[in-house]
Design a protein around this motif. Structure first.
Motif: not given
Length: 251
Positions: A215-226
């Motif tokens: 779940m911590r890695e999953h949230a970092r996917l949002a950084v890539r999306n940004l």
């Protein structure tokens, strides 16, 4: 104050809060702009006491900043603010997933999460994915994250996740619509869905550390999306609260 008056006051506070939040997120009220109680009363057509409570709530959400001389100012957000908010959400959601795993979520309680996972599977299998499907994904993804959070059984954790997710750019689906027309869109959704699948498996098998890490890695996917959304300037109109962003990644 009677119970009826109390309910009316709460209703007016929520109405004022939603109206002012929409104006902030849409850019009608710009970063740095001062908002007084009287101005907010005129904008929302709500009486002064509920407006005052609404302004305090928006300050608590991080959208407003109190001014020593009186009133509030619309806050601006830097790239670092956004990255920190996403990291905080990931940390809290990781904790929620670990609690769900270690406290032993029952098969019955896991069933709604598995059903949501299956519905998301049907969406992400589409290739290409339509704008309508992306819109449906936003709703389903929000439900998945809410169900997972509830499985933690921790009211304090749930409350803090709700609070951080209300911040601009920090929610699980903040950048989904902005990425919908990008070439990488389908691949990103597939990666995110694999994260969803892994965390459900980890919770079911009571693997707390694994559930927390994914779940911590999953949230970092949002950084890539940004970064993808901001790099492709033609779709910034789909990025919520863009007017509050003071700086953007350039690489």
């Amino acid at each position: 104050m009677s119970e009826r008056d109390t309910e009316r006051s709460v209703s007016q506070t929520v109405r004022a809060q939603l109206a002012l939040r929409d104006m902030i997120l849409s850019g009608t009220l710009r970063p740095g702009e001062r908002i007084s109680e009287l101005q907010a009363v005129e904008i929302t057509s709500v009486s002064r006491t509920p407006v005052r409570l609404a302004l305090v709530r928006l300050e608590d959400e991080g959208l407003l900043q109190a001014i020593p001389s009186g009133g509030f100012m619309v806050k601006a957000f830097s790239e670092r603010d956004i990255l920190d908010s996403i990291e905080l959400r990931g940390t809290l959601e990781g904790l929620a997933a670990r609690f769900a795993a270690e406290r032993g979520a029952s098969a019955r309680n896991l069933e709604p999460l598995k059903e949501c996972l299956s519905d998301l599977d049907q969406l992400v299998r589409q290739d290409p994915i339509s704008v309508e499907a992306f819109s449906a994904y936003v709703t389903m993804n929000a439900r998945f994250h809410a169900l997972l959070t509830d499985l933690s059984g921790s009211a304090p954790v749930i409350r803090q996740i709700d609070r951080v997710s209300a911040m601009p750019f920090a929610s699980p689906s903040a950048f989904v619509m902005a990425q919908s027309a990008l070439p990488e869109a389908h691949n990103i959704l597939l990666i995110g869905q694999e994260h969803h699948r892994i965390v459900v498996d980890a919770i079911e098998n009571r693997e707390g550390a694994r559930a927390e890490a994914v779940m911590r890695e999953h949230a970092r996917l949002a950084v890539r999306n940004l970064r993808l959304a901001l790099r492709n300037r033609t779709h910034l109109d789909l990025l919520p609260a863009l007017a509050l962003l003071t700086s953007a990644p350039t690489d």
